[in-house]
Design a protein around this motif. Structure first.
Motif, short mmCIF file in Angstrom:
data_model
loop_
_atom_site.label_atom_id
_atom_site.label_comp_id
_atom_site.label_asym_id
_atom_site.label_seq_id
_atom_site.Cartn_x
_atom_site.Cartn_y
_atom_site.Cartn_z
N LYS A 130 0.80 -1.14 -0.12
CA LYS A 130 0.08 -0.11 0.03
C LYS A 130 0.93 1.10 0.16
CE LYS A 130 -4.02 2.26 2.59
NZ LYS A 130 -4.95 2.06 3.60
N LEU A 159 2.23 4.83 0.67
CA LEU A 159 2.34 5.85 1.76
C LEU A 159 1.25 6.97 1.46
CD1 LEU A 159 6.25 6.32 2.31
CD2 LEU A 159 4.48 4.74 3.75
N HIS A 160 0.66 7.56 2.38
CA HIS A 160 -0.04 8.49 2.19
C HIS A 160 0.73 9.77 1.98
CE1 HIS A 160 -3.59 11.29 2.72
NE2 HIS A 160 -2.91 12.17 3.52
N GLY A 161 0.45 10.43 1.09
CA GLY A 161 1.16 11.85 0.73
C GLY A 161 0.43 13.07 1.14
N ASP A 162 1.05 14.16 1.57
CA ASP A 162 0.37 15.36 2.08
C ASP A 162 0.56 16.37 0.80
OD1 ASP A 162 2.94 15.98 2.44
OD2 ASP A 162 2.77 16.58 4.49
N THR A 200 4.52 7.49 -2.56
CA THR A 200 3.07 7.89 -1.78
C THR A 200 1.92 8.13 -2.88
OG1 THR A 200 3.00 10.20 -2.25
CG2 THR A 200 4.45 9.62 -0.49
N ASP A 201 0.76 8.21 -2.50
CA ASP A 201 -0.39 8.23 -3.50
C ASP A 201 -0.63 9.57 -4.08
OD1 ASP A 201 -1.12 9.47 -1.01
OD2 ASP A 201 -2.93 8.50 -0.34
N LYS A 202 0.36 10.45 -3.57
CA LYS A 202 0.51 11.77 -4.51
C LYS A 202 1.35 12.00 -5.39
CE LYS A 202 -3.01 13.88 -2.05
NZ LYS A 202 -3.54 12.72 -1.01
N ASP A 249 -5.95 14.59 -9.53
CA ASP A 249 -6.93 14.07 -9.01
C ASP A 249 -7.63 13.11 -9.85
OD1 ASP A 249 -6.43 14.92 -6.30
OD2 ASP A 249 -8.07 16.45 -6.48
N LYS A 278 -5.08 10.15 -11.21
CA LYS A 278 -4.90 9.22 -10.15
C LYS A 278 -6.23 8.38 -10.26
CE LYS A 278 -3.05 7.32 -6.64
NZ LYS A 278 -1.94 6.50 -6.53
#
Length: 413
Positions: A189, A191-194, A267-269, A336, A339
């Motif tokens: 999974k 990482l969550h990106g900011d 990350t997801d960003k 967005d 993605k």
């Protein structure tokens, strides 16, 4: 009856697509009931050795001053006399392995080695030649060897897409079969990106062309945007990268270095960018897609070949820095949306990308019953495989052992 298969492998390391991919295929063949033996150069690579031990695949490593064709990339670690001494020794050792292991077919996993092809011809058994490399740049040398490759191959396989088409044109009198490199993707999974970032995965080299990405990044003039370069490096090229970063005062570029699993840093960003000048197949590009990361890649033949199979990704013309900068800027603006698109196609991509699909044509032809042939070159067997060291003489034995040690020391250096 399942066949006994001997693979001739190029590097004795698991740091390149050709070795990683064929190892997955070898494991699949073992699971299907085939007997698999692997022969490669003595790299001393513990990861490689342990991987084969764990898989239960017999792996034999041979000393060499050079394992590849003399004209192929890479240095000759010895004299010309030593080079040809070891070529003959390779032929003799591989021939012995074929007899001892009752090998039915030899598969050479790179255009860069000839030994398996020659032994197969001497013994009259089938030989499959798997070609990953485009005959351009450092591999242009093998254009002159296509007559040998054609004559000493029962079947030829090339990476599906641009390379397969090119070799088919060069060898129109025979069918060039297709395959594509496969690697097992770890299901992780992200990482969550900011915030959005640009990432690029691959060794820092002239061929991977990261300077072009840095130039496009500089043109964006977005100092808050982080650029992360993940991978090992060639020292000289890394210095070029560092010099450019310093010259342009780029403050938000990270060189993450080599990673066991580079995608663990993603990350997801993130947006993945590959500016590579040349690839045989865009394996890292495919890995990024399979992790749901939006991709911008150069239009080199390997990336185009991958896109023909998986049909997703944004392309720019290699060398066109303004176009790359524009593609990155546009992708950031609609991140967005792209993605969501990259996540939506994941099930279809995972279905297409499997070892069964990748090597289907090779698997199918392994079931063929090729007849044993008798070629005229068998009359030169001793000339090609016997060296000048008489195994019955003590001094010859000693000299042979010393030479092996010296070659190994040179290789390790």
């Amino acid at each position: 009856m399942m066949k006994n298969i001997l693979f001739i492998s190029p590097t004795g390391t698991l740091d390149n697509g050709a070795e990683i991919s064929i190892f997955e295929f070898q494991k699949k063949l073992v699971a299907m009931g085939y007997q698999v033996v692997n022969v490669t150069q003595a790299s001393g690579d513990k990861v490689y050795i342990e991987a084969f031990e764990k898989a239960g695949i017999k792996n034999i490593m041979l000393n060499a001053v050079k394992w590849w064709w003399e004209e192929a990339p890479g240095p000759v670690k010895g004299t010309k006399r030593e080079l040809y001494h070891y070529y003959r020794e390779h032929l003799s050792q591989i021939q012995q392995i074929v007899k001892e292991e009752k090998i039915d077919i030899i598969i050479t996993n790179s255009v860069n080695m000839f030994q398996g092809a020659l032994v197969a011809k001497i013994l009259g058994i089938p030989h499959f030649w798997i070609i990953h490399e485009f005959p351009e740049g450092e591999f242009v040398y093998y254009l002159d060897k296509l007559d040998f490759i054609n004559e000493f191959s029962t079947e030829i396989f090339a990476v599906q897409g641009q390379l397969q088409k090119k070799l088919q044109k060069l060898l129109p009198e025979r069918k060039i079969h297709g395959f594509y490199p496969f690697t097992k993707i770890k299901d992780i999974k992200l990482l969550h990106g900011d915030r959005p970032r640009i990432i690029s995965v691959g060794r820092l080299t002239e061929r991977k062309n990261q300077i072009e990405l840095l130039e496009a990044y500089y043109k964006l003039n977005r100092p808050e945007l982080e650029l992360v370069l993940i991978g090992n490096f060639d020292k000289e090229y890394k210095q070029k990268v560092l010099n450019y970063i310093k010259e342009k005062s780029l403050k938000n570029v990270t060189l993450a270095g080599p990673q066991d699993n580079p995608w663990s840093l993603a990350t997801d960003k993130d947006i993945f960018v590959s500016p590579s000048k040349m690839e045989t197949f865009g394996l890292v590009y495919i890995e990024a897609l399979l992790h749901g990361i939006p991709c911008i890649v150069s239009n080199n033949p390997g990336h185009v070949s991958a896109q023909e199979i998986f049909d997703y990704g944004i392309f720019y013309e290699v060398g066109n820095i303004d176009q790359l900068a524009k593609k990155i800027s546009e992708s950031l603006e609609k991140l967005d949306v792209i993605k969501k698109e990259s996540m939506a196609i994941l099930p279809e991509l995972h279905q297409k990308f499997s070892v069964e699909h990748a090597y289907k044509e090779i698997s199918d032809l392994l079931t063929e019953n090729y007849k044993k042939e008798y070629y005229p070159i068998r009359h030169l067997e001793k000339l090609l495989t016997v060296n000048d060291n008489d195994p019955e003489r003590i001094m010859a034995k000693l000299k042979h052992v010393i030479k092996k040690i010296l070659i190994k020391v040179r290789f390790i250096r």
